[in-house]
Scaffold this motif. Structure first.
Motif, PDB file in Angstrom:
ATOM      1  N   ILE A   1     -29.856  -9.242  -5.305  1.00 53.69           N
ATOM      2  CA  ILE A   1     -30.768  -8.099  -5.373  1.00 53.69           C
ATOM      3  C   ILE A   1     -30.334  -7.042  -4.363  1.00 53.69           C
ATOM      4  N   THR A   2     -29.970  -7.468  -3.174  1.00 54.12           N
ATOM      5  CA  THR A   2     -29.550  -6.534  -2.133  1.00 54.12           C
ATOM      6  C   THR A   2     -28.043  -6.397  -2.184  1.00 54.12           C
ATOM      7  N   LEU A   3     -27.527  -5.223  -2.444  1.00 51.30           N
ATOM      8  CA  LEU A   3     -26.109  -4.975  -2.595  1.00 51.30           C
ATOM      9  C   LEU A   3     -25.641  -3.993  -1.536  1.00 51.30           C
ATOM     10  N   LEU A   4     -24.334  -3.909  -1.404  1.00 49.53           N
ATOM     11  CA  LEU A   4     -23.764  -2.958  -0.467  1.00 49.53           C
ATOM     12  C   LEU A   4     -24.102  -1.535  -0.896  1.00 49.53           C
ATOM     13  N   PHE A   5     -24.377  -0.707   0.073  1.00 53.10           N
ATOM     14  CA  PHE A   5     -24.722   0.696  -0.229  1.00 53.10           C
ATOM     15  C   PHE A   5     -23.450   1.499  -0.465  1.00 53.10           C
ATOM     16  N   VAL A   6     -23.353   2.034  -1.615  1.00 55.55           N
ATOM     17  CA  VAL A   6     -22.316   3.022  -1.896  1.00 55.55           C
ATOM     18  C   VAL A   6     -22.940   4.404  -1.764  1.00 55.55           C
ATOM     19  N   SER A   7     -24.089   4.547  -2.346  1.00 56.34           N
ATOM     20  CA  SER A   7     -24.926   5.741  -2.199  1.00 56.34           C
ATOM     21  C   SER A   7     -26.316   5.334  -2.607  1.00 56.34           C
ATOM     22  N   LEU A   8     -27.299   6.113  -2.229  1.00 52.90           N
ATOM     23  CA  LEU A   8     -28.683   5.765  -2.583  1.00 52.90           C
ATOM     24  C   LEU A   8     -28.878   5.724  -4.089  1.00 52.90           C
ATOM     25  N   SER A   9     -28.249   6.619  -4.805  1.00 51.54           N
ATOM     26  CA  SER A   9     -28.424   6.652  -6.260  1.00 51.54           C
ATOM     27  C   SER A   9     -27.730   5.474  -6.923  1.00 51.54           C
ATOM     28  N   SER A  10     -26.481   5.172  -6.494  1.00 49.53           N
ATOM     29  CA  SER A  10     -25.745   4.064  -7.100  1.00 49.53           C
ATOM     30  C   SER A  10     -26.389   2.734  -6.757  1.00 49.53           C
TER      31      SER A  10
ATOM     32  N   VAL B   1     -27.438   0.036  -9.517  1.00 52.11           N
ATOM     33  CA  VAL B   1     -26.874  -1.313  -9.516  1.00 52.11           C
ATOM     34  C   VAL B   1     -27.981  -2.359  -9.444  1.00 52.11           C
ATOM     35  N   ARG B   2     -28.947  -2.118  -8.522  1.00 50.72           N
ATOM     36  CA  ARG B   2     -30.047  -3.078  -8.371  1.00 50.72           C
ATOM     37  C   ARG B   2     -30.830  -3.211  -9.677  1.00 50.72           C
ATOM     38  N   LYS B   3     -31.047  -2.100 -10.353  1.00 54.60           N
ATOM     39  CA  LYS B   3     -31.796  -2.126 -11.612  1.00 54.60           C
ATOM     40  C   LYS B   3     -31.043  -2.916 -12.680  1.00 54.60           C
ATOM     41  N   LEU B   4     -29.741  -2.701 -12.765  1.00 53.04           N
ATOM     42  CA  LEU B   4     -28.931  -3.395 -13.763  1.00 53.04           C
ATOM     43  C   LEU B   4     -28.826  -4.890 -13.459  1.00 53.04           C
ATOM     44  N   VAL B   5     -28.719  -5.223 -12.186  1.00 57.15           N
ATOM     45  CA  VAL B   5     -28.638  -6.639 -11.807  1.00 57.15           C
ATOM     46  C   VAL B   5     -29.946  -7.352 -12.142  1.00 57.15           C
ATOM     47  N   ARG B   6     -31.071  -6.730 -11.830  1.00 59.36           N
ATOM     48  CA  ARG B   6     -32.370  -7.335 -12.152  1.00 59.36           C
ATOM     49  C   ARG B   6     -32.530  -7.512 -13.660  1.00 59.36           C
ATOM     50  N   LYS B   7     -32.093  -6.507 -14.409  1.00 56.44           N
ATOM     51  CA  LYS B   7     -32.177  -6.600 -15.861  1.00 56.44           C
ATOM     52  C   LYS B   7     -31.289  -7.735 -16.371  1.00 56.44           C
ATOM     53  N   GLY B   8     -30.093  -7.850 -15.794  1.00 61.76           N
ATOM     54  CA  GLY B   8     -29.192  -8.936 -16.180  1.00 61.76           C
ATOM     55  C   GLY B   8     -29.763 -10.301 -15.850  1.00 61.76           C
ATOM     56  N   ASN B   9     -30.448 -10.410 -14.680  1.00 58.24           N
ATOM     57  CA  ASN B   9     -31.070 -11.674 -14.281  1.00 58.24           C
ATOM     58  C   ASN B   9     -32.164 -12.101 -15.263  1.00 58.24           C
TER      59      ASN B   9
END
Length: 242
Positions: free
Chosen positions: A8-17, A21-29
């Motif tokens: 759920i917690t990923l490395l920050f590339v930018s606030l938008s990315s 990413v978090r949204k897509l990972v949660r959806k994938g989970n």
């Protein structure tokens, strides 16, 4: 047994990315939990495209591929995740699951190495230790089967050699018999030629006539006997069977 954890917690590339990413990972989970592994893989790959540096997302892709029985692809994903994430706990889990993928491909020797590496990081992991013992047993069974196969092949080769030897012996014997027959035939021909060459004894006309008369009398007697048998056969009574 597979080990799963979702990032759920990923490395920050930018606030938008990060949010994407978090949204897509949660959806994938969520799709993964429903058993929709193909859709989960697509969501994780979209997250990976947004954050190429995340080994955790690659690990999730490996899990989705594994559940689709795409073992070679899943192992590649775990290995890629290992190269991106050196945190001991996650590294051990990646190695464990890579070992599982190798096990499914019946590559027991390499799966054993993966389990051993995972145990060096986390010696108390009972599941990894169990999988290691199972892979070691499978490797022994595989080697035993291969040895028996090789022995059977060697036996078949020996049988074929013996069979060829026996066939060669039979052929040699046939050739010897053939040579003997040819030799015997030649000898018989030579003897016949010699007999033909030998002068025949001369007999008088009177003796020749007596021999002819005797042969004629013998032939007439034989013919009468044959006629008598035929007549007898013709007059034999046939018993009715009705």
């Amino acid at each position: 047994m597979m080990k799963y954890y979702f990032i759920i917690t990923l490395l920050f590339v930018s606030l938008s990315s990060f949010g994407q990413v978090r949204k897509l990972v949660r959806k994938g989970n969520k799709e993964f939990d429903k058993g929709n592994f193909k859709q989960a893989e697509l969501n994780f790959r979209q997250a990976q495209a947004a954050d190429t540096a995340s080994g955790d997302v690659t690990y999730n892709i490996g899990n989705a591929l594994y559940m689709q029985k795409k073992y070679q692809e899943s192992m590649n994903a775990y290995q890629h995740s290992i190269s991106q994430n050196k945190e001991p706990g996650r590294l051990a889990i990646n190695l464990h699951n890579a070992g599982n993928a190798l096990f499914k491909m019946q590559n027991y020797k390499e799966s054993i190495e993966a389990y051993k590496k995972a145990l060096r990081i986390n010696p108390t992991d009972s599941e990894t230790r169990y999988n290691l013992a199972l892979a070691q047993q499978k490797l022994k069974d595989q080697q035993k089967k291969d040895n028996n196969k090789n022995k059977n092949q060697d036996k078949n080769k020996d049988k074929n050699k013996d069979k060829n030897k026996d066939q060669n012996k039979k052929n040699d014997k046939k050739d010897q018999n053939k040579d003997k027959d040819n030799k015997d035939n030649k000898n018989n021909k030579d003897q016949n030629k010699q007999q033909q060459k030998q002068p025949q004894p001369k007999i008088s006309k009177e003796d020749a006539q007596r021999m002819l008369d005797a042969l004629q009398t013998s032939e007439n007697g034989a013919q009468e006997r044959v006629k008598a048998q035929r007549v007898k056969a013709r007059t034999r009574k046939i018993d009715k069977n009705w």
